[in-house]
Design a protein around this motif. Sequence first.
Motif, PDB file in Angstrom:
ATOM      1  N   ASP A  81      47.209  34.199  46.740  1.00  0.00           N
ATOM      2  CA  ASP A  81      46.210  33.139  46.921  1.00  0.00           C
ATOM      3  C   ASP A  81      44.957  33.613  46.171  1.00  0.00           C
ATOM      4  N   LEU A  82      44.809  33.146  44.926  1.00  0.00           N
ATOM      5  CA  LEU A  82      43.838  33.767  44.020  1.00  0.00           C
ATOM      6  C   LEU A  82      42.396  33.632  44.488  1.00  0.00           C
ATOM      7  N   TYR A  83      42.048  32.485  45.105  1.00  0.00           N
ATOM      8  CA  TYR A  83      40.688  32.352  45.650  1.00  0.00           C
ATOM      9  C   TYR A  83      40.478  33.319  46.818  1.00  0.00           C
ATOM     10  N   ALA A  84      41.464  33.389  47.715  1.00  0.00           N
ATOM     11  CA  ALA A  84      41.329  34.284  48.869  1.00  0.00           C
ATOM     12  C   ALA A  84      41.258  35.745  48.427  1.00  0.00           C
ATOM     13  N   MET A  85      41.961  36.079  47.332  1.00  0.00           N
ATOM     14  CA  MET A  85      41.976  37.459  46.823  1.00  0.00           C
ATOM     15  C   MET A  85      40.727  37.781  46.012  1.00  0.00           C
ATOM     16  N   ASN A  86      39.945  36.760  45.697  1.00  0.00           N
ATOM     17  CA  ASN A  86      38.789  36.932  44.806  1.00  0.00           C
ATOM     18  C   ASN A  86      39.243  37.558  43.485  1.00  0.00           C
ATOM     19  N   PHE A  87      40.360  37.050  42.987  1.00  0.00           N
ATOM     20  CA  PHE A  87      40.965  37.613  41.768  1.00  0.00           C
ATOM     21  C   PHE A  87      40.018  37.480  40.581  1.00  0.00           C
ATOM     22  N   ASN A  88      39.948  38.518  39.768  1.00  0.00           N
ATOM     23  CA  ASN A  88      39.110  38.492  38.563  1.00  0.00           C
ATOM     24  C   ASN A  88      39.882  37.860  37.402  1.00  0.00           C
ATOM     25  N   PRO A  89      39.434  36.713  36.868  1.00  0.00           N
ATOM     26  CA  PRO A  89      40.194  36.052  35.805  1.00  0.00           C
ATOM     27  C   PRO A  89      39.775  36.428  34.386  1.00  0.00           C
ATOM     28  N   VAL A  90      38.818  37.336  34.221  1.00  0.00           N
ATOM     29  CA  VAL A  90      38.271  37.573  32.881  1.00  0.00           C
ATOM     30  C   VAL A  90      38.924  38.787  32.214  1.00  0.00           C
ATOM     31  N   ALA A  91      39.735  38.529  31.198  1.00  0.00           N
ATOM     32  CA  ALA A  91      40.308  39.592  30.367  1.00  0.00           C
ATOM     33  C   ALA A  91      39.181  40.296  29.638  1.00  0.00           C
ATOM     34  N   SER A  92      39.074  41.599  29.785  1.00  0.00           N
ATOM     35  CA  SER A  92      37.975  42.314  29.132  1.00  0.00           C
ATOM     36  C   SER A  92      38.309  43.792  28.989  1.00  0.00           C
ATOM     37  N   ALA A  93      37.424  44.497  28.297  1.00  0.00           N
ATOM     38  CA  ALA A  93      37.593  45.946  28.111  1.00  0.00           C
ATOM     39  C   ALA A  93      37.657  46.676  29.452  1.00  0.00           C
ATOM     40  N   ALA A  94      37.039  46.101  30.481  1.00  0.00           N
ATOM     41  CA  ALA A  94      37.034  46.743  31.800  1.00  0.00           C
ATOM     42  C   ALA A  94      38.438  46.866  32.393  1.00  0.00           C
ATOM     43  N   ASP A  95      39.412  46.136  31.809  1.00  0.00           N
ATOM     44  CA  ASP A  95      40.796  46.228  32.314  1.00  0.00           C
ATOM     45  C   ASP A  95      41.478  47.528  31.908  1.00  0.00           C
ATOM     46  N   PHE A  96      40.846  48.304  31.026  1.00  0.00           N
ATOM     47  CA  PHE A  96      41.518  49.489  30.482  1.00  0.00           C
ATOM     48  C   PHE A  96      40.669  50.739  30.687  1.00  0.00           C
ATOM     49  N   ALA A  97      41.032  51.534  31.694  1.00  0.00           N
ATOM     50  CA  ALA A  97      40.299  52.775  31.974  1.00  0.00           C
ATOM     51  C   ALA A  97      40.501  53.744  30.816  1.00  0.00           C
ATOM     52  N   GLU A  98      41.685  53.668  30.208  1.00  0.00           N
ATOM     53  CA  GLU A  98      41.987  54.537  29.070  1.00  0.00           C
ATOM     54  C   GLU A  98      42.349  53.615  27.915  1.00  0.00           C
ATOM     55  N   ARG A  99      41.824  53.875  26.736  1.00  0.00           N
ATOM     56  CA  ARG A  99      42.025  52.965  25.605  1.00  0.00           C
ATOM     57  C   ARG A  99      42.858  53.603  24.510  1.00  0.00           C
TER      58      ARG A  99
END
Lengths: 235, 235
Positions: free
Chosen positions: A38-56
């Motif tokens: 339930d994406l609203y209940a999960m407060n899911f982050n929808p923005v693909a960004s550099a923050a998705d990758f701790a290691e690049r």
Amino acid sequence: MNILIIHAHPEPQSFCTALKNTAIEELQKQGHQIEVSDLYAMNFNPVASAADFAERGNADYLNYALEQRHACQQKVLAHDIQTEVEKVQKADLLILNFPMYWMSMPALLKGWIDRVFVSGIFYGGKRFYNHGGMTGKKAMLSFTLGGRDHMFGEGAIHGSMDNILIPIQRGTLAYVGYDVLPPFIAYHVPYISQEAREQILLDYRQHLHNIENLPAIVFPTLEQFDDKLYPLKNA
Amino acid sequence: MNILIIHAHPEPQSFCTALKNTAIEELQKQGHQIEVSDLYAMNFNPVASAADFAERGNADYLNYALEQRHACQQKVLAHDIQTEVEKVQKADLLILNFPMYWMSMPALLKGWIDRVFVSGIFYGGKRFYNHGGMTGKKAMLSFTLGGRDHMFGEGAIHGSMDNILIPIQRGTLAYVGYDVLPPFIAYHVPYISQEAREQILLDYRQHLHNIENLPAIVFPTLEQFDDKLYPLKNA
């Protein structure tokens, strides 16, 4: 079957939520295992960004799909993405349940696709359409909208619903290998009577009751195209 | 013209960003006024939710479009939405500049549409298509993608690009009244040479140089339909 429902509506009392709850009840009755994001209940982050990758793979220049592949190989996908990927991999049937916004998904659900349909798992190289990562699994849309059904179709004011759904059903779900089942569409929802709403929920139960026999929508297969993806003359 | 460019790419050095910068330069050279919303740089929130409404018409049940209309009337739109609405209202031409993700916009840009294309200003009642709120203004897509141009078209592996763009060009931009100009599409971007990229930027300058003469894409008009939006037989 293991069934995953991705639900994205901001109002817990909405008719769209009732569709989701009806699906859970009906499919459990048939003996299926259901999981819900339930994406609203999960407060899911929808923005693909550099923050998705701790290691690049490349720290100086972000190519999102290449970093997805790198993160898969290194097993360093962001935790929220990894969790969703595992739910999808476990599911024999994926249901996307949403209110149609602007002839498409709400951004929150679009972003779930952007971040979770990871290059290297869902597709990559020549692994797409009938060779995609989700080959052998099924997917289906269930959605609500304000328009009436006569406003859709050839010559209708909004054109054909099949065309409107191309980016999602063909360009996304079929692209990653899913057999795409016919969608369940609830028209004119904000304007109809309680009785009409209850009838739609009954219709949805019927649609789901028959789900293992619903024929998938036919899309092109890679075998109809050559190595460079030009159409084969005899295909 | 006043021109608003909505830019949504997570990498400031991307070719998509170069398209945006080329547009700024070329259009300023022509004497136009340019404003840019760089959605990643702004950390724009793409999720339509109850949090968008400090004051509610109906506090017990969220119908997003109805609350948009209420917030318009009461002049209590959320600040970030109001700011973007005013930019759009000021602009004679809106350019959406983005990398194609899943045959559509990145979620961040989709959420800009979901939240900023407010019911009551952009559309409402019978104010849509050629009677929409943005009638008399122009809009255009400029986007990058990985696929090659021969993969799109009738009989091609992904089908026709015109069909893929229906939800955005017809269902969104034309729906709110824009004259939709032909898109500028940069194919195969991650895989091409520096020379090919420079050629695309030159092609984009040419496209923009001619922008006041580009004919809008033809979509149905309300006059072709009756009061209930059934097609008129003679239209």
